[in-house]
Scaffold this motif. Structure first.
Motif, mmCIF file in Angstrom:
data_model
loop_
_atom_site.group_PDB
_atom_site.id
_atom_site.type_symbol
_atom_site.label_atom_id
_atom_site.label_comp_id
_atom_site.label_asym_id
_atom_site.label_seq_id
_atom_site.Cartn_x
_atom_site.Cartn_y
_atom_site.Cartn_z
ATOM 1 N N GLU A 1 6.284 -7.618 24.017
ATOM 2 C CA GLU A 1 5.973 -8.682 24.965
ATOM 3 C C GLU A 1 6.344 -10.026 24.342
ATOM 4 O OE1 GLU A 1 2.250 -7.049 27.563
ATOM 5 O OE2 GLU A 1 1.781 -7.898 25.597
ATOM 6 N N GLU B 1 1.333 -9.129 16.135
ATOM 7 C CA GLU B 1 1.386 -10.209 17.108
ATOM 8 C C GLU B 1 1.375 -11.568 16.414
ATOM 9 O OE1 GLU B 1 -1.125 -9.792 20.459
ATOM 10 O OE2 GLU B 1 -1.044 -7.606 20.476
ATOM 11 N N SER C 1 -2.507 -10.619 22.970
ATOM 12 C CA SER C 1 -2.152 -9.902 24.203
ATOM 13 C C SER C 1 -3.360 -9.403 24.960
ATOM 14 C CB SER C 1 -1.230 -8.721 23.875
ATOM 15 O OG SER C 1 -1.892 -7.785 23.032
#
Length: 649
Positions: free
Chosen positions: A405, A442, A534
């Motif tokens: 993502e 992330e 996320s």
């Protein structure tokens, strides 16, 4: 530096185009060979309509005619209905075959128009048809009409409506097995009210409801045994007597399955859940048909009742199915002035082992911007589902996959998996329990981190909407709760989320609908940094607060959105149906995400307002919304445009 460059690109794109316009195209087909598509009309054009050979049917001895219709009383609505019903009027451009064809069309027209007068309660009305200046009966007796070469035959329809009739004496009798009256039913419960206009449709509707009620009481062979309708022209009253024969009470008998090829017979019977020996109930048959259709493996499902009881007094049932193609591929795409191009595709194997199982391979790529593939998003996953694991209402699903993502707020690479049991005990109630894991790397404005989340979740949903794509009444409520542990950060947390959408029609009409939505959520954890970016809550964009950039409303660090531990959203829409095909919407959205564990309503809510247009297509309402943010922040557009299928919520 890379993220700053990407943000600079987005800023330039926003200046060039302040609206994000996404167009989704869905393609589905069969594996190796696809079934014929069904045509539908959209904006006056027909889609998915295959080539058809031109069929020319020449009428022997065509007899052109010119028809007119006159109606007494000056009721324009009635005149319009008569014009639309009359085949002589509607088919003037299709001449019949000679005199017999014209006479036959006129006779049929006379019956249809008289039936329409009865529907309106005009039992004293008459319909007279003149052909070439002579009454229809004279043409019938002669077997010929006067025709002049090169001149259409004049046809004149005279309708005398007569007075409106009202119900007089109304009696509904339930008969015993020997045909003698056994009980008297209240006619007002079936819409037959003495003194009310005596519309013939009301009589037919009452009979259908009487039979349906008797079947609901366990009488599968119930029928209307006799109907007496007497019109008193002196008083303009209609006296009605209806006799209903319930037949014998029965239980379900032997279940037979027809049409199955790959699907196991015992699986179909188990999913239908029609218990032989149990009391006959048509609701059970309706639920069985719906449950089998919902499996997604059948092109058609019919549950057929026998027309007689067996020797033991049971009613045999036949389940007739037609299986869909077992393999299907599909794909779709999006295009955005800011986020570039996105593509997705899937391959699906239906009815894998003959008991409704489905195996899906799914993949997608996104954010292909100006040929730059470094910021792409992608995902791939394998999904297995199996219905009927603990009874016909319970299904099992398992998913494993990987994704990247790359929204503006963070970048994430993850592998994930989940298992879930779903139960749908009624048409309106669904609940599920399951477990999931996700390992991710992330990065956001707070820096890079690793996360390894393990959670156990529960979902519950109640949905009483009358239409999923275009609801006009009812409500939908959802709740999600998930306690979880992150093995990398060592943090315990609990995710919660709830939403409620309600729909109310003004005066019971679908022309004006008030739609409201409220949603909120909370992550119970001591520190925001323990939660993967996320998994935090963000607000903004379509499906949230329209007008603002996607996921651009929430707590910020150094001007960058970091997501929150709680959020609140609310939306109100006034939906108006202007014509059968078009409608308009006015809406107000508001919401915010918060760094605190619970929404802090002392902080300002971001508000977006807008208007929309709806086109009610055969596949659902097509939506075009234009929204303006009242308090735009960094990276928010001046206005935004949203295109989609179905209402916004």
């Amino acid at each position: 530096m890379k993220r700053l460059q990407r943000r600079a690109r987005k800023s330039r794109a926003d200046k060039t185009s302040s609206a994000i316009l996404a167009i989704a195209v869905i393609f589905c087909g069969g594996w190796i060979s696809a079934p014929s598509a069904q045509a539908f009309e959209l904006f006056g054009f027909r889609f998915f309509e295959g080539d058809k050979p031109e069929v020319v049917n020449e009428v022997p001895d065509p007899l052109p005619y010119a028809a007119t219709l006159t109606v007494s009383g000056g009721d324009k609505d009635l005149e319009k209905a008569l014009m639309e019903t009359s085949q002589l009027i509607q088919q003037q451009d299709t001449p019949p075959s000679g005199s017999p064809g014209l006479i036959s069309r006129a006779l049929g027209d006379q019956q249809q128009l008289i039936a329409l007068l009865y529907v309106k309660g005009l039992y004293g009305g008459t319909v007279n048809i003149d052909i070439a200046g002579k009454p229809l009966q004279a043409a019938v007796e002669a077997g010929e009409v006067n025709r002049r070469a090169g001149t259409p035959v004049p046809v004149v329809i005279h309708v005398m409506t007569g007075p409106q009739f009202h119900f007089g004496t109304v009696s509904i009798r339930q008969l015993a097995s020997d045909g003698t009256p056994a009980a008297t039913l209240d006619p007002t419960n079936y819409g037959l009210v003495p003194g009310a206009p005596a519309l013939s449709d009301k009589i037919l509707q009452a009979e259908s409801r009487i039979v349906a009620d008797l079947k609901d009481q366990g009488y599968p062979l119930a029928k209307i045994a006799d109907r007496s309708v007497i019109a008193d022209h002196a008083s303009n009253r209609l006296d009605v007597t209806i006799s209903a024969n319930p037949g014998s009470a029965a239980t379900f008998g032997h279940i037979t399955v027809q049409g199955q090829k790959k699907t196991k017979t015992d699986f179909i019977i188990r999913q239908a859940e029609i218990e032989p020996g149990s009391r006959y109930d048509p609701a059970i048959l309706r639920r069985a048909a719906k449950r089998l259709r919902d499996l997604g493996i059948f092109a058609s499902v019919r549950v057929i009742e026998a027309d007689r009881l067996d020797s033991a007094g049971n009613l045999p049932i036949t389940i007739e199915v037609a299986e869909r193609k077992r393999h299907v591929i599909g794909g779709g795409g999006t295009i955005s002035s800011v986020d570039g191009i996105g593509l997705e595709a899937y391959w699906r194997h239906r009815n894998l082992f003959g008991a409704g199982e489905t195996l899906s391979l799914e993949g997608s790529v996104g954010r292909i911007v100006n040929g730059d593939y470094g910021d792409m998003e992608y995902s791939t996953q394998v999904v297995f589902t199996k219905p009927g694991v603990f009874g016909p209402t319970t299904s099992f699903s398992a998913t494993v996959g990987a994704k990247r993502e790359n929204p503006e707020a963070y970048e994430s690479r993850a592998v994930f998996g989940s298992m879930k049991l779903t139960n749908r005990p009624t048409d309106k109630l669904t609940y599920a329990v399951g477990t999931e894991f996700e390992y991710s790397r992330e990065t956001d404005v707070l820096g890079p981190n690793h996360y390894a989340l393990f959670g156990v979740f529960g979902d519950i949903a109640y949905d009483s909407r009358d239409n999923i794509l275009n609801p006009t009444r009812g409500l939908r409520a959802t709740f999600h709760a998930e306690p979880a542990y992150d093995a990398e950060t060592g943090g315990f947390m609990a995710f919660t989320k709830a939403s409620l959408s309600t729909y109310w029609s003004f005066n019971g009409s679908d022309r004006f609908v008030l739609a409201n939505r409220i949603a909120g959520g909370s992550i119970l954890t001591p520190s925001l940094s323990d939660v993967a970016p996320s998994r935090r809550y963000y607000v903004g964009g379509g499906g949230s607060v329209r007008g603002y950039a996607y996921r651009n409303v929430g707590p910020r660090v150094s001007g960058e959105v970091i997501g929150g531990r709680s959020f609140f959203e609310t939306s109100t829409e006034i939906r108006t149906r202007i014509t059968e095909s078009f409608g308009a919407v006015g809406f107000v959205d508001a919401g915010a995400a918060y760094s605190s564990q619970f929404p802090d309503f002392s902080e300002e809510l971001k508000v977006g307002v807008g208007v929309g247009l709806r086109y009610f297509s055969p596949i659902g309402p097509l939506r075009l919304d234009v929204a303006v943010p009242l308090a735009p922040d960094k990276d928010d557009p001046d206005f935004a445009i949203y295109v989609g299928l179905s209402q916004a919520f």
